[in-house]
Scaffold this motif. Structure first.
Motif, PDB file in Angstrom:
ATOM      1  N   LEU A 167      31.731   8.815 -26.962  1.00 13.32           N
ATOM      2  CA  LEU A 167      30.837   8.850 -28.130  1.00 13.32           C
ATOM      3  C   LEU A 167      29.711   7.812 -28.042  1.00 13.32           C
ATOM      4  CD1 LEU A 167      33.396   9.186 -31.098  1.00 13.32           C
ATOM      5  CD2 LEU A 167      32.242  11.003 -29.826  1.00 13.32           C
ATOM      6  N   PHE A 168      30.006   6.660 -27.432  1.00 16.50           N
ATOM      7  CA  PHE A 168      29.083   5.534 -27.603  1.00 16.50           C
ATOM      8  C   PHE A 168      28.457   4.994 -26.319  1.00 16.50           C
ATOM      9  CE2 PHE A 168      31.930   5.358 -31.409  1.00 16.50           C
ATOM     10  CZ  PHE A 168      30.992   5.900 -32.280  1.00 16.50           C
ATOM     11  N   ASN A 169      28.688   5.669 -25.201  1.00 13.88           N
ATOM     12  CA  ASN A 169      27.897   5.386 -24.006  1.00 13.88           C
ATOM     13  C   ASN A 169      26.485   5.912 -24.271  1.00 13.88           C
ATOM     14  OD1 ASN A 169      26.757   5.222 -21.450  1.00 13.88           O
ATOM     15  ND2 ASN A 169      28.203   6.596 -20.454  1.00 13.88           N
ATOM     16  N   SER A 170      25.487   5.149 -23.897  1.00 13.90           N
ATOM     17  CA  SER A 170      24.114   5.593 -24.164  1.00 13.90           C
ATOM     18  C   SER A 170      23.567   6.397 -22.983  1.00 13.90           C
ATOM     19  CB  SER A 170      23.219   4.395 -24.444  1.00 13.90           C
ATOM     20  OG  SER A 170      23.367   3.423 -23.418  1.00 13.90           O
ATOM     21  N   TYR A 171      23.346   5.703 -21.859  1.00 14.69           N
ATOM     22  CA  TYR A 171      22.692   6.384 -20.725  1.00 14.69           C
ATOM     23  C   TYR A 171      23.276   5.973 -19.381  1.00 14.69           C
ATOM     24  CZ  TYR A 171      19.881   2.030 -20.870  1.00 14.69           C
ATOM     25  OH  TYR A 171      19.461   0.740 -20.906  1.00 14.69           O
ATOM     26  N   TYR A 172      24.458   5.378 -19.360  1.00 14.82           N
ATOM     27  CA  TYR A 172      25.003   4.834 -18.107  1.00 14.82           C
ATOM     28  C   TYR A 172      25.796   5.919 -17.370  1.00 14.82           C
ATOM     29  CZ  TYR A 172      23.501   0.450 -20.066  1.00 14.82           C
ATOM     30  OH  TYR A 172      22.728  -0.548 -20.604  1.00 14.82           O
ATOM     31  N   ASN A 173      25.179   6.518 -16.369  1.00 18.78           N
ATOM     32  CA  ASN A 173      25.881   7.551 -15.599  1.00 18.78           C
ATOM     33  C   ASN A 173      27.116   6.989 -14.918  1.00 18.78           C
ATOM     34  OD1 ASN A 173      24.131   9.762 -16.135  1.00 18.78           O
ATOM     35  ND2 ASN A 173      22.621   8.822 -14.779  1.00 18.78           N
ATOM     36  N   ASN A 174      27.041   5.708 -14.522  1.00 22.96           N
ATOM     37  CA  ASN A 174      28.198   5.071 -13.884  1.00 22.96           C
ATOM     38  C   ASN A 174      29.371   4.885 -14.848  1.00 22.96           C
ATOM     39  OD1 ASN A 174      27.699   4.139 -10.965  1.00 22.96           O
ATOM     40  ND2 ASN A 174      25.775   3.663 -11.997  1.00 22.96           N
ATOM     41  N   ALA A 175      29.115   5.005 -16.150  1.00 19.21           N
ATOM     42  CA  ALA A 175      30.190   4.816 -17.133  1.00 19.21           C
ATOM     43  C   ALA A 175      30.699   6.144 -17.684  1.00 19.21           C
ATOM     44  CB  ALA A 175      29.717   3.908 -18.262  1.00 19.21           C
ATOM     45  N   GLY A 176      30.291   7.263 -17.094  1.00 23.66           N
ATOM     46  CA  GLY A 176      30.906   8.545 -17.446  1.00 23.66           C
ATOM     47  C   GLY A 176      30.082   9.387 -18.407  1.00 23.66           C
TER      48      GLY A 176
END
Ligand SMILES: [Fe+2]
Length: 383
Positions: A70-79
């Protein structure tokens, strides 16, 4: 101030910004670029949970297994993550759950920050704090955008001191002689990676105004037909103006011959002596053209900054957001912070009245797409 006190100060200020909000105000997303306050409160906590607590606090458990999505913004490395435009669909979790999430992350962070940290950890936590400060300014500009689209034009807070410095402190010009100058951050403290890669530039003689463009000066531009003369506009700016039917800065309204604008204090008459805000790069360029002047480059701005009273508006420069020579990205997700946005955006220098305390530097490189108006942007002319 040690890192634990800095952490407490920054986290508390975020919640202070949200104090005037009612539950409904936390949820709505009126434009893709303006994230709901609830999402930002959770996202800034997710940043600490993902990049500090999970890798570095032994036995740390996620508050909620769905929150990273829900709260990842734009980090592709974070899923994977919720699409940016869909952040306003999150009526659940509730705002109470999000405040409980913040408390949970804070408790774990205090535990971590009571330990002896090495320099890399201090650097990482400091990045998290500067990230949260960036969201503090976004909270204010996004809340303003939401209320500014509400036909009732609700005041965010009629007593807010955020509208502090609206007048130019000085006028006149600064003259800078030609020469080779050093650009980039050279201090000991924190800076973003995009300020590094200290390098030299050659500048020709130039003059830069000490004062920012006022509402009154901009009104003259409007009344002289500035928005109808395509000769003043960049082609892309003219297309933007036509497609979006732009004829004045964001939040301005002409009501019965009277110029009004929405402010965080509510709907008010425009004061001609106040400094202009909420213009796009396209508008800044057209205004400069009309004046027979130009915008400074980011390098000119940085070299002149010691002689300018800056900090009232983010000032559009005529510099594309590009890496400095020698720019290096960090490995992994943190490397996604700035570097991948170095395309199709312009650099803004300075800071604004909505910028958080202790979050500005003369080498700070803010960046937005040339059409962005909802930040506290303004115009400083050069020639
Ligand atoms: Fe963020």
């Amino acid at each position: 101030m040690d890192i634990l006190d800095q952490y407490k100060e920054v986290r508390t200020y975020t919640e202070q910004i949200c104090k005037p909000l009612q539950t409904e105000d936390y949820v709505v997303q009126v434009a893709e670029f303006a994230s709901p306050a609830k999402w930002q409160l959770a996202h800034s906590s997710w940043f600490f949970e993902t990049f500090v607590l999970l890798p570095h606090l032994p036995n740390y458990k996620l508050f909620n297994k769905d929150f990273p999505f829900l709260f990842n913004s734009y980090y592709n490395n974070a899923g994977d993550r919720v699409l940016r435009a869909k952040r306003g669909n999150l009526t659940r979790p509730t705002i109470d759950e999000v405040y409980a999430y913040r408390q949970y992350v804070d408790t774990a962070m205090w535990q971590l920050l009571h330990q002896k940290l090495d320099a890399d950890m201090v650097q990482l936590v400091t990045l998290g704090l500067h990230h949260e400060q960036q969201h503090q300014e976004l909270l204010l500009s996004d809340i303003k955008y939401m209320f500014g689209q509400n036909p009732l034009f609700p005041a965010y807070d009629s007593d807010t001191s955020l509208l502090g410095q609206e007048r130019n402190i000085e006028t006149g010009i600064v003259k800078i002689p030609e020469g080779v100058y050093t650009i980039g951050y050279q201090g000991e403290g924190f800076c973003f990676d995009n300020e590094l890669g200290v390098h030299k530039v050659f500048l020709h003689d130039f003059e830069i105004q000490k004062g920012l463009v006022t509402n009154g000066e901009y009104l003259e531009f409007i009344e002289a037909g500035g928005y109808t003369d395509f000769n003043l506009w960049l082609d892309e700016g003219w297309t933007w103006l036509k497609q979006n039917q732009v004829s004045m800065p964001l939040y301005w309204h002409e009501v019965d011959g009277q110029w009004m604008h929405y402010t965080l204090k509510g709907f008010q008459k425009i004061n001609e002596n106040d400094i202009l805000k909420h213009v796009s790069f396209y508008e800044a360029m057209a205004f400069a053209e009309w004046k027979g002047m130009r915008l400074p480059t980011e390098f000119e701005w940085e070299i002149a900054s010691g002689q300018l009273n800056w900090g009232q508006r983010w000032e559009w420069t005529n510099s594309a957001y590009l890496p400095y020579p020698g720019f290096k990205k960090a490995d992994g997700a943190i490397g996604e912070y700035n570097g991948k946005f170095m395309i199709n955006q312009m650099v803004l220098r300075g800071a604004s009245m909505a910028t958080s305390p202790k979050h500005s530097r003369p080498t700070y490189r803010n960046f937005f797409h040339p059409s962005a108006q909802w930040q506290y942007t303004g115009i400083r002319l050069a020639k």
